[in-house]
Design an enzyme around this catalytic site. Structure first.
Site, PDB file in Angstrom:
ATOM      1  CE  LYS A   1      -3.247  -0.190  11.629  1.00  0.00           C
ATOM      2  NZ  LYS A   1      -2.071   0.311  10.910  1.00  0.00           N
TER       3      LYS A   1
ATOM      4  CB  ILE B   1      -0.973  -0.009   1.194  1.00  0.00           C
ATOM      5  CG1 ILE B   1      -2.063  -1.059   0.956  1.00  0.00           C
ATOM      6  CG2 ILE B   1      -1.608   1.375   1.396  1.00  0.00           C
ATOM      7  CD1 ILE B   1      -3.083  -1.173   2.076  1.00  0.00           C
TER       8      ILE B   1
ATOM      9  CG  ASP C   1      12.411  -1.527  14.316  1.00  0.00           C
ATOM     10  OD1 ASP C   1      11.376  -0.891  14.601  1.00  0.00           O
ATOM     11  OD2 ASP C   1      12.590  -2.717  14.612  1.00  0.00           O
TER      12      ASP C   1
ATOM     13  CE  LYS D   1       9.095  15.223  20.053  1.00  0.00           C
ATOM     14  NZ  LYS D   1       9.039  14.699  21.406  1.00  0.00           N
TER      15      LYS D   1
ATOM     16  CB  ILE E   1      -6.082  -2.762  -0.263  1.00  0.00           C
ATOM     17  CG1 ILE E   1      -6.655  -1.524   0.458  1.00  0.00           C
ATOM     18  CG2 ILE E   1      -5.427  -2.368  -1.583  1.00  0.00           C
ATOM     19  CD1 ILE E   1      -7.749  -0.785  -0.270  1.00  0.00           C
TER      20      ILE E   1
ATOM     21  CB  SER F   1      -5.595   4.470  10.781  1.00  0.00           C
ATOM     22  OG  SER F   1      -6.131   3.892  11.939  1.00  0.00           O
TER      23      SER F   1
HETATM   24  C1  HXC Z   1       0.783 -14.623  18.798  1.00  0.00           C
HETATM   25  C2  HXC Z   1       2.794 -13.672  18.178  1.00  0.00           C
HETATM   26  C3  HXC Z   1       2.526 -13.976  16.809  1.00  0.00           C
HETATM   27  C4  HXC Z   1       1.299 -14.652  16.492  1.00  0.00           C
HETATM   28  C5  HXC Z   1       4.453 -12.964  16.939  1.00  0.00           C
HETATM   29  N1  HXC Z   1       3.988 -13.049  18.190  1.00  0.00           N
HETATM   30  N2  HXC Z   1       3.576 -13.513  16.069  1.00  0.00           N
HETATM   31  N3  HXC Z   1       1.931 -13.988  19.158  1.00  0.00           N
HETATM   32  N4  HXC Z   1       0.465 -14.938  17.524  1.00  0.00           N
HETATM   33  N5  HXC Z   1       0.969 -14.983  15.244  1.00  0.00           N
HETATM   34  C6  HXC Z   1       4.667 -12.610  19.410  1.00  0.00           C
HETATM   35  C7  HXC Z   1       5.996 -13.287  19.631  1.00  0.00           C
HETATM   36  O1  HXC Z   1       5.852 -14.581  20.165  1.00  0.00           O
HETATM   37  C8  HXC Z   1       6.650 -12.329  20.600  1.00  0.00           C
HETATM   38  O2  HXC Z   1       6.135 -12.465  21.912  1.00  0.00           O
HETATM   39  C9  HXC Z   1       6.168 -10.971  20.115  1.00  0.00           C
HETATM   40  O3  HXC Z   1       4.976 -11.215  19.340  1.00  0.00           O
HETATM   41  C10 HXC Z   1       7.188 -10.265  19.238  1.00  0.00           C
HETATM   42  O4  HXC Z   1       7.486 -11.126  18.141  1.00  0.00           O
HETATM   43  P1  HXC Z   1       8.817 -10.931  17.289  1.00  0.00           P
HETATM   44  O5  HXC Z   1       8.745 -11.894  16.159  1.00  0.00           O
HETATM   45  O6  HXC Z   1      10.002 -10.938  18.178  1.00  0.00           O
HETATM   46  O7  HXC Z   1       8.638  -9.426  16.792  1.00  0.00           O
HETATM   47  P2  HXC Z   1       9.191  -8.738  15.484  1.00  0.00           P
HETATM   48  O8  HXC Z   1      10.324  -9.509  14.902  1.00  0.00           O
HETATM   49  O9  HXC Z   1       9.421  -7.334  15.837  1.00  0.00           O
HETATM   50  O10 HXC Z   1       7.979  -8.871  14.413  1.00  0.00           O
HETATM   51  C11 HXC Z   1       6.864  -8.035  14.495  1.00  0.00           C
HETATM   52  C12 HXC Z   1       5.595  -8.760  14.100  1.00  0.00           C
HETATM   53  C13 HXC Z   1       5.702  -9.482  12.746  1.00  0.00           C
HETATM   54  C14 HXC Z   1       4.469  -7.764  14.063  1.00  0.00           C
HETATM   55  C15 HXC Z   1       5.342  -9.809  15.184  1.00  0.00           C
HETATM   56  O11 HXC Z   1       4.484 -10.116  12.434  1.00  0.00           O
HETATM   57  C16 HXC Z   1       6.078  -8.603  11.607  1.00  0.00           C
HETATM   58  O12 HXC Z   1       7.185  -8.068  11.557  1.00  0.00           O
HETATM   59  N6  HXC Z   1       5.219  -8.466  10.577  1.00  0.00           N
HETATM   60  C17 HXC Z   1       5.588  -7.776   9.307  1.00  0.00           C
HETATM   61  C18 HXC Z   1       4.889  -6.533   9.178  1.00  0.00           C
HETATM   62  C19 HXC Z   1       3.399  -6.721   9.025  1.00  0.00           C
HETATM   63  O13 HXC Z   1       2.782  -7.489   9.742  1.00  0.00           O
HETATM   64  N7  HXC Z   1       2.797  -6.033   8.055  1.00  0.00           N
HETATM   65  C20 HXC Z   1       1.395  -6.215   7.780  1.00  0.00           C
HETATM   66  C21 HXC Z   1       0.706  -5.003   8.110  1.00  0.00           C
HETATM   67  S1  HXC Z   1      -0.845  -5.117   7.253  1.00  0.00           S
HETATM   68  P3  HXC Z   1       6.921 -13.333  23.071  1.00  0.00           P
HETATM   69  O14 HXC Z   1       6.047 -13.217  24.280  1.00  0.00           O
HETATM   70  O15 HXC Z   1       7.006 -14.733  22.551  1.00  0.00           O
HETATM   71  O16 HXC Z   1       8.253 -12.676  23.243  1.00  0.00           O
HETATM   72  C22 HXC Z   1      -1.973  -4.471   8.253  1.00  0.00           C
HETATM   73  C23 HXC Z   1      -3.353  -4.402   7.686  1.00  0.00           C
HETATM   74  C24 HXC Z   1      -3.929  -5.736   7.450  1.00  0.00           C
HETATM   75  O17 HXC Z   1      -1.696  -4.104   9.339  1.00  0.00           O
HETATM   76  C25 HXC Z   1      -5.443  -5.712   7.151  1.00  0.00           C
HETATM   77  C26 HXC Z   1      -5.966  -7.106   6.887  1.00  0.00           C
HETATM   78  C27 HXC Z   1      -7.468  -7.260   6.848  1.00  0.00           C
END
Ligand code: HXC
Length: 305
Positions: A180, A38, A85, A145, A209, A162
């Site tokens: 959000k 997006i 990040d 910021k 989307i 959002s």
């Molecule tokens: C439960 C989870 C999990 C899951 C991660 N965690 N995935 N818990 N279910 N599926 C937990 C982990 O166990 C950990 O907790 C904590 O979250 C942090 O995980 P990390 O992997 O260390 O974090 P990080 O590497 O910073 O990754 C961030 C993330 C990841 C959000 C978890 O998914 C990511 O980077 N995603 C890519 C970006 C993204 O998602 N983009 C999409 C946005 S689209 P513990 O307790 O074990 O330490 C959007 C709109 C979508 O937002 C609309 C759709 C309809």
């Protein structure tokens, strides 16, 4: 150069034909989450209309590759890619400094970095909840910021990306919905605080989307119930998903001269989907009162035939 992990949707245009070609000449856009489908689409549209850009993403090589792809849309444009990040304020400040050095300033800010996964409340650890709040909400605050001194100079504009699912309630999204909602509140506050400096702050809330990483990962098409497939108007009044170009059009509007008096609003780009969500009559309407309403090209961006 490696192939960008997030290609531009093949069926999508850049934007509608509503816009004059050079409206953003001399402007600079700074966009977090800029390697995602997006946000890269938003930036690509702005660059094609004359802007230069800096995009930020956590995966540096991928972000640079997407930046190079975006630059191709307008020969002569400059598009920088930074590994960053948004939870790390100092790395944002570094990217801002490099952007100002290379491109001269920042006029438009898009806060688009987001993290998402589906989880029940029991499945969420406090670190999981905190992680999404930190990326989405704290990351947006950090970005604003870091960019604010430049935005004050340019009397710039801010858009937060959002969502709509916190307007009602959405299962498995406690963490994201809370983040959000916080982003929306941050934008409302900034529209008041920064308005006197000539800076506008608005939110774009995309609905579903098509062809985005988020949709493919969080709402895979093979998991949509069969009765929904037969009646997509139950999911969306327009009977189709949105396109990246439709989010880009909203972005262009808010950053253009046409959007100069719009401040503190949320522009929802969802085909009316969330308005459809809380009445039994809305769910019955497509099947009872619209013969032929089932004749949709489901899960594409084509809609009613
Ligand atoms: C439960 C989870 C999990 C899951 C991660 N965690 N995935 N818990 N279910 N599926 C937990 C982990 O166990 C950990 O907790 C904590 O979250 C942090 O995980 P990390 O992997 O260390 O974090 P990080 O590497 O910073 O990754 C961030 C993330 C990841 C959000 C978890 O998914 C990511 O980077 N995603 C890519 C970006 C993204 O998602 N983009 C999409 C946005 S689209 P513990 O307790 O074990 O330490 C959007 C709109 C979508 O937002 C609309 C759709 C309809």
């Amino acid at each position: 150069m490696s192939k960008p992990a997030v290609p531009f949707p093949p069926e999508d245009e850049l934007y509608s034909n509503a816009w004059a070609k050079d409206i953003f000449k001399g402007k600079v856009v700074f966009c977090t989450g800029g390697a995602g489908t997006i946000c890269s689409g938003q930036v690509r549209a702005l660059v094609s209309l004359g802007a230069n850009a800096a995009i930020l993403g956590r995966r540096e090589a991928n972000t640079k590759a997407v930046a190079a792809e975006i630059a191709k849309v307008r020969p002569g444009s400059k598009v920088l890619g930074f590994g960053c990040d948004v939870r790390d304020y100092n790395s944002l400040v570094g990217a801002v400094e490099a952007t100002v050095q290379e491109l001269g300033g920042i006029d438009f800010l898009i806060c688009g970095a987001a993290g998402n996964f589906l989880s029940t409340i029991e499945g969420l650890s406090s670190n999981a909840f905190k992680t999404v709040i930190d990326i989405d909400l704290l990351g947006s605050y950090n970005t604003v910021k870091a960019c604010l001194p430049e935005l004050r100079k340019s009397r710039g504009r801010i858009i937060f990306v959002s969502a709509t699912f916190h307007y009602t309630g959405t299962a498995l999204q406690a963490h994201v919905g809370a983040a959000k909602a916080g982003i929306d509140a941050l934008s409302h506050t900034l529209s008041i605080e920064l308005g006197p400096a000539g800076i506008t702050s608005n939110v774009i809330a995309p609905g579903a989307i098509a062809n985005t990483e988020g949709m493919e990962r969080l709402a895979p098409r093979n998991m949509i119930p069969e009765d929904m497939k037969k009646n997509p108007a139950k999911l969306n009044p327009l009977g189709r998903w949105g396109t990246v170009s439709e989010v880009a059009d909203a972005t262009i509007f808010l950053f253009s001269e046409a959007g100069r008096y719009v401040n503190g609003v949320t522009l929802v780009v969802d085909g009316g989907s969330w308005r459809n969500s809380n009445s039994i009559a809305n769910f019955l309407y497509p099947t009872i009162f619209q013969p032929g309403a089932t004749d949709f090209d489901f899960m594409t961006t084509k809609g009613a035939k």
